[in-house]
Design a protein around this motif. Structure first.
Motif, PDB file in Angstrom:
ATOM      1  N   ALA A 135       0.838  -1.206   0.000  1.00 36.79           N
ATOM      2  CA  ALA A 135       0.000   0.000   0.000  1.00 36.79           C
ATOM      3  C   ALA A 135       0.877   1.262   0.000  1.00 36.79           C
ATOM      4  O   ALA A 135       0.604   2.229  -0.731  1.00 36.79           O
ATOM      5  CB  ALA A 135      -0.926  -0.009   1.208  1.00 36.79           C
ATOM      6  N   GLN A 136       1.932   1.238   0.805  1.00 35.75           N
ATOM      7  CA  GLN A 136       2.819   2.409   0.848  1.00 35.75           C
ATOM      8  C   GLN A 136       3.599   2.563  -0.456  1.00 35.75           C
ATOM      9  O   GLN A 136       3.833   3.675  -0.925  1.00 35.75           O
ATOM     10  CB  GLN A 136       3.779   2.285   2.039  1.00 35.75           C
ATOM     11  N   LEU A 137       3.983   1.433  -1.019  1.00 38.07           N
ATOM     12  CA  LEU A 137       4.689   1.487  -2.299  1.00 38.07           C
ATOM     13  C   LEU A 137       3.769   2.084  -3.364  1.00 38.07           C
ATOM     14  O   LEU A 137       4.184   2.933  -4.173  1.00 38.07           O
ATOM     15  CB  LEU A 137       5.150   0.071  -2.699  1.00 38.07           C
TER      16      LEU A 137
ATOM     17  N   PRO B  74      15.168   3.829  -2.206  1.00 32.53           N
ATOM     18  CA  PRO B  74      13.792   3.545  -2.607  1.00 32.53           C
ATOM     19  C   PRO B  74      13.306   4.410  -3.769  1.00 32.53           C
ATOM     20  O   PRO B  74      12.578   3.916  -4.648  1.00 32.53           O
ATOM     21  CB  PRO B  74      12.983   3.833  -1.338  1.00 32.53           C
ATOM     22  N   GLN B  75      13.709   5.685  -3.797  1.00 33.68           N
ATOM     23  CA  GLN B  75      13.228   6.558  -4.873  1.00 33.68           C
ATOM     24  C   GLN B  75      13.608   6.022  -6.250  1.00 33.68           C
ATOM     25  O   GLN B  75      12.915   6.309  -7.237  1.00 33.68           O
ATOM     26  CB  GLN B  75      13.782   7.985  -4.703  1.00 33.68           C
ATOM     27  N   ALA B  76      14.701   5.281  -6.345  1.00 30.97           N
ATOM     28  CA  ALA B  76      15.088   4.707  -7.641  1.00 30.97           C
ATOM     29  C   ALA B  76      14.028   3.711  -8.104  1.00 30.97           C
ATOM     30  O   ALA B  76      13.641   3.681  -9.279  1.00 30.97           O
ATOM     31  CB  ALA B  76      16.454   4.034  -7.526  1.00 30.97           C
ATOM     32  N   VAL B  77      13.541   2.909  -7.166  1.00 32.68           N
ATOM     33  CA  VAL B  77      12.507   1.922  -7.500  1.00 32.68           C
ATOM     34  C   VAL B  77      11.174   2.637  -7.772  1.00 32.68           C
ATOM     35  O   VAL B  77      10.458   2.289  -8.714  1.00 32.68           O
ATOM     36  CB  VAL B  77      12.365   0.881  -6.365  1.00 32.68           C
ATOM     37  N   PHE B  78      10.870   3.665  -6.965  1.00 28.27           N
ATOM     38  CA  PHE B  78       9.641   4.429  -7.218  1.00 28.27           C
ATOM     39  C   PHE B  78       9.679   5.005  -8.641  1.00 28.27           C
ATOM     40  O   PHE B  78       8.682   4.963  -9.363  1.00 28.27           O
ATOM     41  CB  PHE B  78       9.475   5.603  -6.237  1.00 28.27           C
TER      42      PHE B  78
END
Ligand code: ATP
Ligand code: MG
Length: 631
Positions: free
Chosen positions: A88-90, A120-124
């Motif tokens: 959900a957060q992702l 994480p921002q790279a994956v986002f």
């Protein structure tokens, strides 16, 4: 229970039926009407008429059943950061990133270059691109300006997403100056640059061009960005091969085929189960990171660990402490990392509870038997070698334990995976070598399965010429790797086709000599290259990293280890394969993805210019060889 043999046969004899079944592993907005389209060889297309989205399959579709379960676990032993995002957060973060991208003018088909550390921002950002149909092109964070510039020019991105810095072994690497220099060097200029500020290095924003991630996020808080339904054959991403053998190639991949290929491989090869945790130690800058850090595990509904740091810091037990802590069920790494661990005490891994772990998958380079045995002893789980390329997107050769349990053989990555029509071909005549244990080039027949590259970005002609025309008059994909198949159908990779040396008329694979040298217990790592020799044509030269420097010479200062290594080669392969010299070094030159740069070592040995070294990990390793040879 299907046998693997039957499973494989169906995949190649009835590809439409086989892949129609696999296509059910993902969600489609519109199901495909045509499975395999091979009307324009060698361009195989998959799942025509189907509409889907990688981000939907990796994130949104899990919200219902596992919204509160972990999806992305970020651990940095560089900064001490540790945070977990549920599905959900992702979902929330990816929508936010997608809103920012759209706000900066990025739409379907636009390229977004991602030059980021393992945060994480790279994956986002990757998932946000997939969500809105933008094409991401991830470049390994910290690559030199010149290599980055050539990729910016080739991908022509509308936007670049980056961060102030990465960190390696406690040393901060400032990305912004490298990025600014690369944009300056590139003929193509991005309209905007989105920067994550980790507060590790100065940012110095360019007015009107650079945006701050957190500041922009505030403006887009709460915006809903639905998934754009894409044609199966739309482009999901481009990325470059490692550049081990020369100029990197821009591999282009589709949407639907890739999603199905990964979903299938998570089930049949990786034995991934929704709710479990997957830990792939690669980097998002490589294909392994795309397939098995980001998309594969998430599509399978697993939590994935995004790890920034070295395998040996704070000590060589750090990975195994994560296995214990997050109950990792499957792990993916590279032989080069295991060789690093091998220099440390096995007790460091044994002190953790590894009972959750079912298997360790290794790929990227030949896995020599001693290294496989060492890690197998330490972990007590199956070690599953798997052979593939940036081009193929997922393993070509391995063991599909999710279909039928099969024993691995040390030294062999395994058998052809479903969908891959692998064959061994005589290098000059192009004849298929059907008898066991004949050495030839590993080639693949059409149609290529889902997940395989679509083409080289913006260069269909180069795609055809590079890969499909190595044998005159025949259309078959060349891996440019040597291999043999044994009587049980297991393949062995014997090195790259350009890594062959010719000693007094005998053709020898450098890999075979390396394998023989690494069987000596005193050897941690080895590289063998062929060096021009006026008498013999070529001679083999070996560079060895000893396990213990003290073993190299005996009390009288004689090169004891060199003699022993030569004896080992003599007895295993014959005197003709014996290296003319064995030299001892503390490190070998490798690409950033951990592959040996034999071509650069060879050039230095022959007194030539080693050429493009922008993808080298540690230039001092090559310098060391230069000095050794000069001395
Ligand atoms: P370039 O094509 O630009 O020279 P590269 O071939 O190193 O770079 P990758 O696609 O990252 O780029 O690497 C694929 C190659 O890695 C394979 O062709 C093979 O040589 C080697 N390889 C990968 N996995 C294995 C394995 N399990 N065993 C042996 N070799 C492997
Ligand atoms: Mg290659």
């Amino acid at each position: 229970m299907t046998t693997y043999e039957a499973f494989y046969r169906q995949s190649v004899d009835q590809p439409d039926a086989f892949w129609a079944e696999q296509a059910k592993l993902i969600d489609w907005q519109t199901p495909p009407t045509r499975m395999c389209d091979n009307d324009h060889p060698p361009f195989t297309r998959w799942f025509g008429g189907g509409r889907t989205n990688l981000c939907h399959n990796a994130v949104d579709r899990h919200l219902k059943d596992r919204g509160q379960q972990p999806a992305l676990i970020h651990v940095s032993t560089e900064t001490g950061a540790e945070e977990t995002y549920t599905f959900a957060q992702l979902h929330e973060q990816v929508q936010l990133a997608a809103a920012m991208l759209r706000g900066l003018g990025v739409g379907k088909g636009d390229r977004v270059l991602i030059y980021m550390p393992m945060i994480p921002q790279a994956v986002f950002a990757m998932l946000a691109c997939a969500r809105i149909g933008a094409i991401h092109s991830v470049v390994f964070g910290g690559f030199a300006s010149v290599s980055l510039a050539s990729r910016i020019e080739d991908a022509a991105p509308r936007l670049i997403v980056s961060a102030d810095a990465g960190s390696r072994g406690g040393k901060v690497v400032a990305y912004k100056p490298l990025l600014d220099e690369a944009i300056y060097l590139s003929a193509h200029k991005p309209e905007a640059v989105l920067m994550v500020d980790r507060r590790m290095a100065p940012l110095d924003p360019a007015p009107g061009r650079d945006w701050d991630w957190d500041a922009l996020a505030l403006r887009h808080q709460g915006e809903v960005v639905p998934c754009e339904w894409l044609d199966s054959n739309d482009i999901s991403y481009t990325m470059y091969t490692s550049g081990t053998t020369g100029q990197p190639k821009g591999v282009q991949r589709d949407v639907g085929g890739y999603a199905v290929a990964l979903a299938a491989s998570m089930k049949h090869i990786m034995q991934g189960e929704a709710g479990g945790t997957y830990f792939c130690t690669s980097d998002i800058g490589w294909v392994v990171g795309h397939s098995y850090i980001v998309y594969g595990p998430l599509i399978a509904g697993m939590a994935t660990i995004l790890y920034e740091g070295l395998p040996i810091r704070p000590d060589a037990g750090v990975w195994w402490s994560l296995v214990e802590k997050f109950k990792v069920s499957a792990m993916f790494s590279a032989p080069t990392a295991v060789r690093v661990l091998k220099k440390h005490d096995q007790a460091l891994m044994k002190k953790y509870d590894l009972s959750s772990l079912k298997a360790l998958y290794l790929a990227g380079e030949p896995l020599d038997a001693p290294t496989a045995r060492w890690i197998s002893d330490a972990l007590g789980v199956p070690i599953i070698d798997n052979y593939w390329q940036t081009e193929t997107g997922w393993p070509i050769l391995t063991i599909a334990n999710g279909v039928e349990r099969k024993a691995s053989k040390f030294g062999s990555p395994g058998v052809p995976m479903y969908g891959w029509k692998v064959k061994i071909v005589h290098e000059t005549t192009g004849q298929e070598l059907t008898e066991p244990n004949q050495k030839g080039v590993v080639m693949i027949d059409l149609p290529t399965p889902p997940g395989f590259m679509q083409t080289i970005w913006r260069d269909d002609a180069r795609f055809v010429k590079t890969y499909w025309e190595s044998i005159p008059g025949k259309t078959a994909y060349s891996t440019f790797d040597w291999g043999i198949r044994d009587a049980d159908g297991y393949y062995y990779i014997l090195g790259r086709t350009d890594d062959v040396i010719n000693v007094a008329g005998h053709r020898l694979g450098t890999r075979e000599i390396e394998e023989s040298i690494s069987s000596h217990a005193g050897v941690a790592e080895v590289a063998v290259v062929g060096v021009a020799d006026t008498l013999k044509g070529q001679v083999a030269m070996a560079f060895v990293v000893p396990r213990h420097a003290a073993d190299v010479a005996d009390d009288a200062g004689q090169f004891k280890l060199e003699g022993e290594i030569m004896k080992a080669v003599d007895s295993q392969l014959g005197a003709v394969a014996r290296p003319s010299r064995v030299r001892f070094v503390t490190a070998l030159p490798k690409t950033r993805s951990g592959k040996l740069l034999r071509r650069a070592i060879q050039a230095v040995c022959e007194g030539r210019d080693p050429g493009d070294l922008t993808t080298i990990e540690d230039p001092t390793a090559l310098q060391q060889i230069k000095e050794l040879l000069a001395g």
